[in-house]
Motif scaffolding. Structure first.
Motif, PDB file in Angstrom:
ATOM      1  N   ILE A  64       0.871  -1.178   0.000  1.00  0.00           N
ATOM      2  CA  ILE A  64       0.000   0.000   0.000  1.00  0.00           C
ATOM      3  C   ILE A  64       0.908   1.229   0.000  1.00  0.00           C
ATOM      4  N   PRO A  65       0.876   2.029  -1.050  1.00  0.00           N
ATOM      5  CA  PRO A  65       1.689   3.247  -1.039  1.00  0.00           C
ATOM      6  C   PRO A  65       1.255   4.151   0.113  1.00  0.00           C
ATOM      7  N   SER A  66       2.239   4.770   0.766  1.00  0.00           N
ATOM      8  CA  SER A  66       1.900   5.657   1.881  1.00  0.00           C
ATOM      9  C   SER A  66       2.724   6.931   1.806  1.00  0.00           C
ATOM     10  N   PHE A  67       2.209   7.953   2.448  1.00  0.00           N
ATOM     11  CA  PHE A  67       2.857   9.263   2.467  1.00  0.00           C
ATOM     12  C   PHE A  67       2.554   9.916   3.807  1.00  0.00           C
ATOM     13  N   SER A  68       3.580  10.458   4.443  1.00  0.00           N
ATOM     14  CA  SER A  68       3.400  11.125   5.730  1.00  0.00           C
ATOM     15  C   SER A  68       3.355  12.643   5.555  1.00  0.00           C
ATOM     16  N   LEU A  69       2.353  13.249   6.146  1.00  0.00           N
ATOM     17  CA  LEU A  69       2.233  14.700   6.154  1.00  0.00           C
ATOM     18  C   LEU A  69       3.046  15.332   7.287  1.00  0.00           C
ATOM     19  N   THR A  70       3.543  14.518   8.191  1.00  0.00           N
ATOM     20  CA  THR A  70       4.205  15.016   9.400  1.00  0.00           C
ATOM     21  C   THR A  70       5.317  16.020   9.121  1.00  0.00           C
TER      22      THR A  70
END
Length: 125
Positions: A64-70
């Motif tokens: 599952i591709p993921s991306f952090s906004l943190t």
């Protein structure tokens, strides 16, 4: 997310739900990406990197591709991002930071997936 089996019960249920959503999307040809939104607390000394790492690791293992906004939020004054003093959901400023942080990721996705040469389809570039 971390800790004993008992402490991870909710996270295990969430993993099952995310896997089901991802599978439902795949069978329908819908891209599914997991976007991590930080807890808007102590952004000068953020304490949830280990939790985010556990979520990102699950996403990676599950394709599952993921991306952090943190990273877009680090260093911000947390209370200036809250919708109310007793509600730490993001206000307009928090949503603007999230959108600005997410924009390059979404642009890259559009460039990867768009049919650039299809007649009548405007380019995402």
């Amino acid at each position: 997310y971390l800790g004993t089996e008992s402490e991870q019960k909710t996270w295990k249920r969430q993993q099952t739900a995310l896997l089901q959503i991802a599978e439902d999307c795949r069978t329908r040809g819908i891209p599914f990406h997991l976007v991590l939104f930080p807890l808007l607390l102590d952004l000068d000394d953020y304490e949830f990197f280990d939790v985010e790492a556990a979520i990102a690791d699950f996403a990676r293992r599950s394709a599952i591709p993921s991306f952090s906004l943190t990273p877009g939020f680090l260093g911000e004054k947390d209370h200036t991002l809250w919708v109310a003093s007793n509600d730490q959901h993001p206000n307009e400023k928090g949503h603007e930071i999230a959108a600005r942080t997410l924009l390059p990721y979404v642009r890259d996705l559009l460039h990867q997936d768009s049919p650039h040469d299809a007649p009548g389809v405007p380019s995402a570039r």
